[in-house]
Design an enzyme around this catalytic site. Sequence first.
Site, PDB file in Angstrom:
ATOM      1  N   HIS A   1      89.297  78.844  83.811  1.00 45.63           N
ATOM      2  CA  HIS A   1      89.497  79.801  82.736  1.00 45.63           C
ATOM      3  C   HIS A   1      90.542  80.862  83.095  1.00 45.63           C
ATOM      4  O   HIS A   1      90.935  81.035  84.248  1.00 45.63           O
ATOM      5  CB  HIS A   1      88.160  80.469  82.375  1.00 45.63           C
ATOM      6  CG  HIS A   1      87.537  81.281  83.479  1.00 45.63           C
ATOM      7  ND1 HIS A   1      87.845  82.608  83.708  1.00 45.63           N
ATOM      8  CD2 HIS A   1      86.596  80.961  84.400  1.00 45.63           C
ATOM      9  CE1 HIS A   1      87.129  83.062  84.712  1.00 45.63           C
ATOM     10  NE2 HIS A   1      86.361  82.083  85.163  1.00 45.63           N
TER      11      HIS A   1
ATOM     12  N   CYS B   1      83.588  79.597  89.472  1.00 42.94           N
ATOM     13  CA  CYS B   1      84.541  78.957  88.569  1.00 42.94           C
ATOM     14  C   CYS B   1      85.971  79.126  89.089  1.00 42.94           C
ATOM     15  O   CYS B   1      86.235  79.922  89.992  1.00 42.94           O
ATOM     16  CB  CYS B   1      84.424  79.548  87.170  1.00 42.94           C
ATOM     17  SG  CYS B   1      82.945  79.000  86.289  1.00 42.94           S
TER      18      CYS B   1
END
Length: 536
Positions: free
Chosen positions: A428, A447
Amino acid sequence: MRKLFRQSSACIIAFCLSFSGTSVSAANETAQVTAFKQAVAESISTNSGIAEFYRSNGYQPVWTGNGPEFAARRAALFDAVSRADVHGLPAGKYRADALLQQMRDANSVRDLGLVEAELSRVFVIFARDLQSGLLDPSRVDTGIAREIPRLSPADQLSGLVASDATAFFRSIAPQSRQYLALLKHKIALEALMEQGGWGLDVPVAKMEPGDSGPNVVALRNRLVAMGYLRPTASPRYDDALREAVQKFQAAHGLETDGIAGQGTLTELNRPVSERLQAVIVALERERWMPRERGERHVLVNQTDFSASIVDQGHVSFQTRAVIGKNTSDRRSPEFSDQMEHMVINPSWYVPRSIVTKEYLPKLRANPHAVSHIEITDRQGRRVNRGAVNFSQFSSRSFPFSMRQPPGKSNALGLVKFMFPNKHNVYMHDTPQKDLFSREVRDFSHGCIRLADPFGFAYAILARQEENPKDYFHRVLDTGRETTVRLKKPIPVHLIYRTAFIGPKGEVEYRRDIYGRDQKIWEELNKAGVVLPSVQG
């Protein structure tokens, strides 16, 4: 060993001829075949895969029959296991000498059956190790969540019987560009160790352009020995030396400032033995990877802090990345999956672990803390913070969820890329752009954050949109959370390599930030993998 092998083969062939010879009665021949089959069956009874194969083929010999195909299989097996150490495998594990002795000592048909079973057992173990790895990665480190594609013993043996033996043994090892180039580099490093390595260490004292003296000479000599600088007699830290330092820094994931500081000198002084160890670990890691990576795939190398799109073996897009912080609960895992969609203008649905560990203590102290995050009940309705006594809740009893709406300050930025997995890991955007200027970039909860998520999105969409940039921004400008499905899912591989082959065929090294490669090396060493005795 080859002479001994020929003698043992001759012995076996003599036994094999007695199966079909005319000098024995039919009853005796039947008894011999029965004895052979019984010996094989008894010996392989504890290995269901091998037993399955022999039951299916009527206990016919694979190795000890009479004919050139049997001789070729035996020769190919012994040649392969005798060179197991070339691949970074423990040659002693496959007991070639003991197997040859067993062949030489065989003096009955029953003995021949036991030899047949033992050859198959050694073959299956060796083929498994070379094809898909010596170790079980998840037992080494739970963060290596890679599913290893292992063929069954029956499939391995069936494949051997159906193929040319020499070609089959060549095909067992990975055939990827990385694996073959790493093998070549491993051999070069072993030869370098025998020659004494790269010479004397460089004193760890900062040096920069304009300096001169014995430390600069030591730096120069080391870089010449490593191939980053052409031989020169200059005692000064001149432009040529600065460029050589920058080349070294680029090949080791360091800031390319051309200054030989402590970090650069620490990496420069690592011995050949340590680099060889990293290459052997990389070979094992490559054996864990799926053979088919995808004609187009995404590759995240955690130690390199980078995310790439690879098309037909060539990197077509690359951006800097931030990975999970080096703590037990935040390290990014390693696995492969399929990217199915992206979300433009995403909401951040705060993971339960972050809610209870980070936000609940703040809410207990101040119900209006982290006000940029919405608190919602089980029905998704927004909770009035002032009406809730948060101190009554423990991490287990906290009944609410937390969500950050879309926007530029959203923790996920303006786009996320989803490859649904049990680890809840994805790629992201992020509003924390300053982190990408750091040399070591482990800051996330696990992440993968991207420095150029828009460019990444354009590249992903290029296969399904005529003008991917315009399409992306039309959706972005709506401000609404929007899921964009990929017409063709893209394989994603999250890897961790401290040694790998760069785009020009050169080897590059990175630091073992999570300590995973050290764990792998320790387990390989326990399994019998050793470095050459000469240290460099």
